[in-house]
Design an enzyme around this catalytic site. Structure first.
Site, PDB file in Angstrom:
ATOM      1  N   ASP A  87      41.750  43.396  28.921  1.00  0.00           N
ATOM      2  CA  ASP A  87      40.911  43.620  30.095  1.00  0.00           C
ATOM      3  C   ASP A  87      41.294  44.893  30.845  1.00  0.00           C
ATOM      4  O   ASP A  87      41.535  44.863  32.043  1.00  0.00           O
ATOM      5  CB  ASP A  87      41.049  42.380  31.000  1.00  0.00           C
ATOM      6  CG  ASP A  87      40.140  42.420  32.212  1.00  0.00           C
ATOM      7  OD1 ASP A  87      39.022  42.939  32.096  1.00  0.00           O
ATOM      8  OD2 ASP A  87      40.554  41.923  33.276  1.00  0.00           O
TER       9      ASP A  87
ATOM     10  N   LYS B 245      40.299  42.355  41.162  1.00  0.00           N
ATOM     11  CA  LYS B 245      41.303  41.421  41.707  1.00  0.00           C
ATOM     12  C   LYS B 245      42.371  42.138  42.525  1.00  0.00           C
ATOM     13  O   LYS B 245      43.341  41.520  42.958  1.00  0.00           O
ATOM     14  CB  LYS B 245      41.949  40.618  40.576  1.00  0.00           C
ATOM     15  CG  LYS B 245      40.958  39.685  39.872  1.00  0.00           C
ATOM     16  CD  LYS B 245      41.625  38.672  38.993  1.00  0.00           C
ATOM     17  CE  LYS B 245      40.601  37.858  38.234  1.00  0.00           C
ATOM     18  NZ  LYS B 245      39.843  38.644  37.234  1.00  0.00           N
TER      19      LYS B 245
ATOM     20  N   ASN C 194      51.905  39.656  26.229  1.00  0.00           N
ATOM     21  CA  ASN C 194      51.016  39.140  27.268  1.00  0.00           C
ATOM     22  C   ASN C 194      49.937  38.302  26.597  1.00  0.00           C
ATOM     23  O   ASN C 194      49.140  38.823  25.808  1.00  0.00           O
ATOM     24  CB  ASN C 194      50.352  40.264  28.055  1.00  0.00           C
ATOM     25  CG  ASN C 194      49.470  39.707  29.179  1.00  0.00           C
ATOM     26  OD1 ASN C 194      49.982  39.177  30.160  1.00  0.00           O
ATOM     27  ND2 ASN C 194      48.156  39.791  29.015  1.00  0.00           N
ATOM     28  N   GLU C 195      49.949  37.023  26.898  1.00  0.00           N
ATOM     29  CA  GLU C 195      48.880  36.096  26.527  1.00  0.00           C
ATOM     30  C   GLU C 195      48.508  36.091  25.054  1.00  0.00           C
ATOM     31  O   GLU C 195      47.329  36.197  24.710  1.00  0.00           O
ATOM     32  CB  GLU C 195      47.635  36.368  27.379  1.00  0.00           C
ATOM     33  CG  GLU C 195      47.907  36.279  28.866  1.00  0.00           C
ATOM     34  CD  GLU C 195      46.664  36.242  29.723  1.00  0.00           C
ATOM     35  OE1 GLU C 195      45.591  36.617  29.227  1.00  0.00           O
ATOM     36  OE2 GLU C 195      46.783  35.818  30.881  1.00  0.00           O
TER      37      GLU C 195
ATOM     38  N   TYR D  88      38.821  31.410  37.238  1.00  0.00           N
ATOM     39  CA  TYR D  88      38.180  31.017  35.968  1.00  0.00           C
ATOM     40  C   TYR D  88      38.100  29.499  35.835  1.00  0.00           C
ATOM     41  O   TYR D  88      37.267  28.968  35.120  1.00  0.00           O
ATOM     42  CB  TYR D  88      38.947  31.601  34.775  1.00  0.00           C
ATOM     43  CG  TYR D  88      38.977  33.112  34.765  1.00  0.00           C
ATOM     44  CD1 TYR D  88      37.793  33.853  34.722  1.00  0.00           C
ATOM     45  CD2 TYR D  88      40.178  33.796  34.821  1.00  0.00           C
ATOM     46  CE1 TYR D  88      37.819  35.226  34.732  1.00  0.00           C
ATOM     47  CE2 TYR D  88      40.220  35.183  34.818  1.00  0.00           C
ATOM     48  CZ  TYR D  88      39.035  35.891  34.786  1.00  0.00           C
ATOM     49  OH  TYR D  88      39.058  37.256  34.796  1.00  0.00           O
TER      50      TYR D  88
ATOM     51  N   GLU E 215      50.747  36.285  36.978  1.00  0.00           N
ATOM     52  CA  GLU E 215      49.357  36.601  37.324  1.00  0.00           C
ATOM     53  C   GLU E 215      48.754  35.417  38.043  1.00  0.00           C
ATOM     54  O   GLU E 215      48.866  34.278  37.595  1.00  0.00           O
ATOM     55  CB  GLU E 215      48.504  36.887  36.072  1.00  0.00           C
ATOM     56  CG  GLU E 215      48.783  38.208  35.413  1.00  0.00           C
ATOM     57  CD  GLU E 215      47.832  38.533  34.262  1.00  0.00           C
ATOM     58  OE1 GLU E 215      46.676  38.028  34.266  1.00  0.00           O
ATOM     59  OE2 GLU E 215      48.241  39.285  33.363  1.00  0.00           O
TER      60      GLU E 215
ATOM     61  N   TYR F  19      44.733  31.085  36.636  1.00  0.00           N
ATOM     62  CA  TYR F  19      43.564  31.418  37.453  1.00  0.00           C
ATOM     63  C   TYR F  19      42.836  30.184  37.971  1.00  0.00           C
ATOM     64  O   TYR F  19      41.622  30.134  37.956  1.00  0.00           O
ATOM     65  CB  TYR F  19      42.636  32.347  36.646  1.00  0.00           C
ATOM     66  CG  TYR F  19      43.260  33.719  36.489  1.00  0.00           C
ATOM     67  CD1 TYR F  19      43.131  34.668  37.491  1.00  0.00           C
ATOM     68  CD2 TYR F  19      44.048  34.027  35.386  1.00  0.00           C
ATOM     69  CE1 TYR F  19      43.753  35.897  37.394  1.00  0.00           C
ATOM     70  CE2 TYR F  19      44.670  35.269  35.274  1.00  0.00           C
ATOM     71  CZ  TYR F  19      44.516  36.193  36.291  1.00  0.00           C
ATOM     72  OH  TYR F  19      45.131  37.414  36.195  1.00  0.00           O
TER      73      TYR F  19
END
Ligand code: GCB
Length: 599
Positions: A167, A575, A417-418, A478, A511, A474
């Site tokens: 993203d 954000k 990351n993720e 989300y 995050e 989130y």
């Protein structure tokens, strides 16, 4: 061969450093014909392009802005007469994502990986006491065998389109300074320091890498006065009553490394180091054996006009804003930043979680959606491209650690990351990555990685690899967007399931955040409004208080930032707690109040 040196360039009695930044020539090469057509000798047509900067910000037409494929840069520079026993090297801070380097028409080097530096030896191709032509063939395509991961689509008309599984905008170009260096042929390539704190003294363990057999002399200075001196490639310097580095008093010692042969100094390198230890014990993160609570942000190197190109004014403003609202930490999401960020953090007492560009390890064009709402298993770590990806991942870990290991600000390595962590394939992959990072870091700093929502406590196969957990969550955006009450319930439920695993390690939120338009106010607060962002953070802070194992809160994101075009992105990701031009949204004041109240 000295190609692995990660030392930051400097000018001193033995080393010279000329920065080649400025306006270079630039040209796209969609047909990839440049090499065949002799472009390494000079571009046949061009526009002028600033270096460092992302090329995308300089164009007013969409094809150029979204361009994916080969492109070229060119500049000329004068080189002095060659001095005896020196090497001439060009050092690129970062070129995104891969490039070939030509000097006076000859290929002198190539590199893959757009977020870490590399050196090119130009001794043989250089023309001394003459003009030289430096030409770069760069490429910004994405694939699953590189970091960051993505795919490149070829449209029926032949146009290439980059789809990042991440993203942020696929900003590309020469993003960091280009240095022309004259270095002693016998020289110091790298060094590492680590520390043991004893009563009233510190032991500074120092390891110097050099191919020379000259004597290595290491001196530490405190406020300009000698504090300790030793000889040898591996030695311990004893500092009595050390002035330790910490967030409130970021004291830096000067370290001077010399290579000496027959009373002659062959090489000299000066740096600043902070004496401090970092460790994880139970659920605490310990800085100099005292618990430290992380407060701050996930960031990006991102600004309008510069794109991802480094700019001192932006970095200085970012530090000022972070300091103003009481932050003490940031994560270099999702890639290692320009070295100057770390130098500034060392000086200002910021803590850094340094992240390798391992983002997008989940086959999804909209990773953030998958991350929010039960994304499907995509078998990412079962693909045949994985061995090649892993090789690059390990290379990036190595370069990042060697580059950043001596910064006192760097307290942990984030190695992903993720990614899709729910398979045994992912476990095997990351086990090797974590073992490797531990092996090569002399400080054996804590290693971690950021987990998204699908890495549930019941399914995740990788949480056992980390020294502290990093959660990207989130709830209220989300998940249960617009319903903070339900979001809080789901959030507490997940936290309790993690707690039930009795991991006895710290939890850090790396995050949490919600898109907020800087000019939208609504009472009552609804999604996208400033009021909603405030209430969102207040909910999180309330929950954090009930879980003492939570030892850090890094908000997503410091500032609004550019992404690819998408239906859920309005001029990028919004954000930010600050707008893209670094002015506070209302929530910044809530964070200030909250962080100033936490010791
Ligand atoms: C995430 C990603 C980050 C995104 C963020 C978002 O989980 O790690 O890169 O920008 O979510 O805003 O969706």
């Amino acid at each position: 061969m000295h190609k692995d040196s990660m030392l930051y360039p400097q000018r001193n009695q033995k080393r010279s450093d000329t920065i080649l930044d400025g306006l270079w020539k630039f040209s796209f090469d969609p047909a990839s014909c440049g090499e065949k057509e002799g472009w390494p000798n000079g571009l046949p047509s061009f526009v002028k392009m600033p270096v460092p900067a992302s090329f995308q910000e300089m164009f007013t037409d969409i094809q150029s802005r979204e361009y994916c494929g080969d492109y070229w840069y060119e500049t000329d520079f004068y080189l002095d007469e060659k001095k005896e026993n020196t090497d001439t090297v060009i050092r690129f801070g970062s070129v995104t994502h891969r490039c070939k380097v030509f000097l006076n028409g000859k290929l002198v080097g190539q590199h893959e990986g757009g977020f870490l530096p590399f050196n090119v030896d130009i001794n043989d191709a250089a023309k001394y006491d003459d003009e030289n032509k430096l030409v770069l063939l760069v490429n910004n395509e994405l694939s699953e065998e590189m970091l960051p991961c993505g795919a490149t689509e070829v449209k029926p008309d032949g146009r290439k389109v980059a789809h990042g599984y991440f993203d942020f905008f696929n900003y590309s170009g020469i993003h960091r300074s280009v240095h022309l260096l004259t270095l002693p042929a016998e020289r110091i390539d790298n060094y590492a320091v680590s520390f043991t704190l004893e009563e009233n003294r510190a032991v500074v363990h120092c390891t110097v890498e050099t191919e020379s057999n000259a004597q290595v002399v290491i001196a530490l200075k405190q406020d300009g006065k000698a504090a300790a001196q030793e000889q040898g490639k591996e030695c311990d310097l004893i500092v009595e009553n050390p002035h330790l580095w910490d967030t409130k008093d970021p004291y830096l010692y000067e370290i001077e490394l010399q290579l000496v042969k027959d009373n002659e100094v062959l090489d000299l390198y000066r740096d600043k180091i902070g004496i401090r230890t970092i460790a994880v014990k139970g659920t605490k993160i310990l800085l100099n054996n005292k618990p430290v609570y992380l407060k701050g942000y996930g960031k990006h190197e991102d600004a309008s006009m510069f794109g991802r190109g480094f700019n001192y004014a932006i970095a200085a403003r970012d530090f000022a804003c972070m300091k103003w609202n009481g932050a003490n930490c940031f994560r270099t999401s999702h890639y290692p930043y320009d070295e100057k960020w770390y130098q500034m953090a060392d000086e200002q007492g910021f803590l850094i979680i340094d992240e390798v560009p391992a983002v997008g390890m989940m086959r999804s064009m909209h990773n953030y959606v998958a991350a929010g709402s039960g994304g499907k298993y995509t078998g990412f770590f079962e693909s045949e491209t994985v061995p090649r990806l892993k090789k690059r991942h390990l290379e990036a870990v190595k370069d990042m650690i060697r580059r950043d290991q001596n910064h006192p600000s760097v307290i942990a390595w984030s190695l992903f990351n993720e990614p899709e962590t729910t398979s045994t394939y992912a476990h095997a992959y990351f086990k090797d990555v974590f073992d490797y990072a531990k092996k090569i870091d002399q400080q054996v700093r804590p290693c971690t990685g950021a987990f998204e929502k699908n890495s549930k406590p019941e399914l995740c196969q990788c949480y056992m690899l980390v020294d502290f957990m990093c959660f990207n969550r989130y709830y209220g955006w989300y998940i249960s967007g617009g319903d903070l009450k339900e979001a809080e319930e789901k959030f507490r439920d997940e936290l309790s399931r993690w707690r039930a695993k009795n991991l006895n390690i710290p939890f850090v939120f790396t995050e949490f955040g919600c898109d907020t338009l800087g000019d939208v106010h609504e009472l009552p607060g609804r999604m996208w409004s400033q009021e909603y962002q405030r209430e969102y953070y207040e909910m999180y802070f309330k929950v954090f208080r009930d879980y003492p194992e939570i030892q850090g809160e890094l908000v997503w994101n410091f500032a609004d930032f550019m992404t690819g075009q998408a239906i859920m992105r309005v001029g990028g990701n919004r954000k930010g707690v600050f707008t893209r031009d670094r002015q506070p949204k209302d929530a910044a004041y809530i964070l200030k109040q909250h962080w100033e109240s936490i010791e």
